[in-house]
Design a protein around this motif. Structure first.
Motif, PDB file in Angstrom:
ATOM      1  N   PHE A 144     -11.039   3.789  -1.657  1.00 14.96           N
ATOM      2  CA  PHE A 144     -11.332   3.352  -0.151  1.00 14.96           C
ATOM      3  C   PHE A 144     -11.355   2.068   0.303  1.00 14.96           C
ATOM      4  O   PHE A 144     -11.152   1.836   1.307  1.00 14.96           O
ATOM      5  CB  PHE A 144     -12.994   3.570  -0.700  1.00 14.96           C
ATOM      6  N   ASN A 145     -11.025   1.304  -0.658  1.00 14.75           N
ATOM      7  CA  ASN A 145     -10.957   0.298  -0.512  1.00 14.75           C
ATOM      8  C   ASN A 145      -9.193  -0.317  -0.467  1.00 14.75           C
ATOM      9  O   ASN A 145      -8.980  -1.995  -0.290  1.00 14.75           O
ATOM     10  CB  ASN A 145     -11.771  -0.798  -1.101  1.00 14.75           C
ATOM     11  N   GLU A 146      -7.795   0.355  -0.729  1.00 13.90           N
ATOM     12  CA  GLU A 146      -6.666  -0.457  -1.127  1.00 13.90           C
ATOM     13  C   GLU A 146      -5.643   0.871   0.077  1.00 13.90           C
ATOM     14  O   GLU A 146      -6.425   1.969   0.332  1.00 13.90           O
ATOM     15  CB  GLU A 146      -6.422  -0.408  -2.694  1.00 13.90           C
ATOM     16  N   ARG A 147      -5.117   0.151   0.287  1.00 15.23           N
ATOM     17  CA  ARG A 147      -3.846   0.564   1.296  1.00 15.23           C
ATOM     18  C   ARG A 147      -2.532   0.432   1.146  1.00 15.23           C
ATOM     19  O   ARG A 147      -1.974  -0.694   0.366  1.00 15.23           O
ATOM     20  CB  ARG A 147      -4.113  -0.635   3.279  1.00 15.23           C
ATOM     21  N   TYR A 148      -2.184   1.765   0.727  1.00 19.53           N
ATOM     22  CA  TYR A 148      -0.756   1.490   0.776  1.00 19.53           C
ATOM     23  C   TYR A 148       0.049   1.797   1.683  1.00 19.53           C
ATOM     24  O   TYR A 148      -0.543   3.068   2.557  1.00 19.53           O
ATOM     25  CB  TYR A 148      -0.170   2.389  -0.144  1.00 19.53           C
ATOM     26  N   PRO A 149       1.899   2.173   2.324  1.00 19.63           N
ATOM     27  CA  PRO A 149       2.801   2.878   2.655  1.00 19.63           C
ATOM     28  C   PRO A 149       2.058   4.233   2.415  1.00 19.63           C
ATOM     29  O   PRO A 149       2.224   4.518   0.883  1.00 19.63           O
ATOM     30  CB  PRO A 149       3.919   2.288   2.330  1.00 19.63           C
ATOM     31  N   PRO A 150       2.040   5.270   3.563  1.00 16.01           N
ATOM     32  CA  PRO A 150       1.924   6.084   3.289  1.00 16.01           C
ATOM     33  C   PRO A 150       3.084   7.618   2.825  1.00 16.01           C
ATOM     34  O   PRO A 150       2.847   8.345   2.549  1.00 16.01           O
ATOM     35  CB  PRO A 150       0.657   7.210   4.055  1.00 16.01           C
TER      36      PRO A 150
END
Length: 481
Positions: free
Chosen positions: A213-219
């Protein structure tokens, strides 16, 4: 003689006024701050002497309280240990986290809906009780997610999310590395609990971080579904073609295909085939042709750029900014550039396609039950957005089926024998030579029951190799129940 006395009286009166102002400031203005302050031991002691209601998954209590006779305090226990650690959180002397925090007033019995019940209990001498919080999580899916991530995450960091496409209910939310909440909630040895918590907080692998829920990555290439959706919504069909050479110029460099060579023998490639083989150059060209507003609007329709979300635990916003520059927008078309997505966001993309173009609002709490098991509150499914038309969703579904079934499919390991699975692989560059490995999917393709997103952090292989088998296991766990 009278003059000094008057001065002294005025001075005493002024001091009395300052004292009144100070008391008013502390008791009124600063009251909430003082109550919630981490060093307020009275509040901590009071919280530990209150029996909390259980947190439940299915028919199983995954968090419960029992009285420790020697201390008169209530010990919180988590019988499944690390399995539900991130979505459920923990209740301990250091504070509340996860569901233990967001649903705290229900769990500790202080919610307004429990006031009458608590008053009657006080009159009869019955100990006050908190409410039961029932989650949407599927035990088999949650277990499959955690086991799959541990088996396939070569770098020990990964996340997976599964949702019911038709309702938005979160069926699984796993993140590794994880932790055992019992080790930081032990009242019999609070020193050890604090030391364990501090060690977790200092760990560079961030086991306390809920990556789902709380980590962002390049998709990476999973975002090609969004690019294809924008092209279809603009009036193209799944068989529409665009140039798909070996590489395209990109500023001072070039953007190649991951497998080398052109995508369709040098001829323009269709959207369907480009999804099946995960062609970079065609999707970059579509992003350039569609323009910045269309790309931005389509990503936003799936849930990007919508601000932080509460489900009710907080979810970090996923980002897909406007990209007027063609070179950056070409990168966006293949899931790179300035894109940042949480695993939940990419599960929402898969779920939106699975649900005929309608993205449902994700939620983690199914219902709240009073001590007498009467329903105090429940979550009704809500539409988050109409991301694409039903026709676009159907065209995307057929293309995604070829990812797991086609002769050139990039996600064959995500297939489930006996049913059609719609999927999309992704390999996202980190900028320092490593890659994150993705897979999004839903099944059965003709009657979707579950949509999944899996990311293996710095796996440095393909999404089909590392992430797809995890997604397969999660989908099977839900479908086979």
């Amino acid at each position: 003689m009278n003059k000094p006395i008057r001065r002294l009286s005025l001075f005493a009166l002024a001091l009395f006024g300052v004292l009144l102002l100070n008391v008013t400031w502390i008791q009124a203005v600063q009251a909430e701050w003082l109550q919630d302050h981490e060093f307020n031991r009275r509040d901590t002691a009071e919280r530990l002497t209150t029996p909390r209601g259980p947190i439940q998954v299915g028919n199983e209590q995954i968090a419960s309280s029992s009285l420790v006779e020697e201390s008169g305090q209530y010990q919180r226990a988590y019988p499944e240990g690390e399995v539900y650690a991130h979505p459920v959180g923990v209740f301990n002397p250091m504070g509340n986290f996860g569901i233990e925090s967001t649903e705290n007033t229900y769990l500790d019995g202080s919610h307004s809906s429990l006031l009458v019940r608590n008053f009657l209990d006080m009159l009869t001498g019955t100990p006050a009780q908190g409410a039961t919080v029932v989650l949407t999580l599927d035990p088999a899916a949650q277990q499959a997610a955690l086991e799959g991530l541990k088996a396939n995450a070569t770098n020990g960091r990964a996340a997976a999310v599964a949702v019911d496409p038709s309702t938005g209910a979160v069926l699984a939310a796993a993140s590794i590395p994880t932790y055992d909440p019992n080790e930081v909630a032990d009242l019999s040895d609070t020193t050890a609990s604090v030391e364990n918590w501090n060690a977790l907080a200092a760990d560079e692998n961030q086991p306390l971080l809920n990556r789902a829920f709380n980590e962002r990555y390049p998709p990476g290439s999973t975002f090609k579904i969004v690019t294809a959706a924008a092209a279809l919504e603009a009036g193209n069909t799944i068989e529409s073609t665009i140039a798909a050479p070996e590489s395209i110029p990109l500023g001072g460099s070039s953007l190649p295909n991951a497998f080398g060579g052109p995508c369709n023998g040098g001829a323009p490639d269709s959207i369907a085939h480009s999804i099946e083989i995960s062609c970079n150059t065609s999707m970059a060209n579509w992003a350039i042709e569609l323009g910045d507003q269309a790309m931005h609007d389509q990503a936003t329709a799936f849930g990007f750029n919508s601000g932080p979300m509460d489900i009710p635990v907080p979810v970090t916003e996923s980002l897909a900014p406007l990209e007027p520059d063609n070179n950056i927008r070409a990168q966006t078309g293949i899931g790179q550039g300035n894109l940042e997505a949480t695993p939940l966001q990419m599960a929402m993309v898969a779920a939106g396609v699975a649900n005929g173009g309608t993205v449902m609002q994700p939620y983690l709490v199914q219902e709240i039950l009073g001590p007498d098991m009467s329903e105090l509150d429940s979550t009704s499914p809500e539409v988050f957005s109409e991301a694409v038309s039903s026709d676009t969703a159907e065209q995307l579904t057929q293309a995604m089926i070829q990812v797991t079934e086609g002769d050139e499919g990039s996600g064959l390991t995500g297939a489930i024998p006996g049913m059609q699975v719609a999927g999309k692989t992704g390999t996202a560059e980190t900028g320092d030579g490593d890659t994150h490995n993705w897979f999004i999917s839903f099944a059965p393709a003709d009657d979707p029951q579950v949509a999944v997103a899996v990311v293996i952090e710095r796996g440095n292989q393909s999404g089909g190799t590392l992430a797809a088998p995890v997604a397969k296991a999660i989908m099977e766990a839900v479908i086979n129940e």
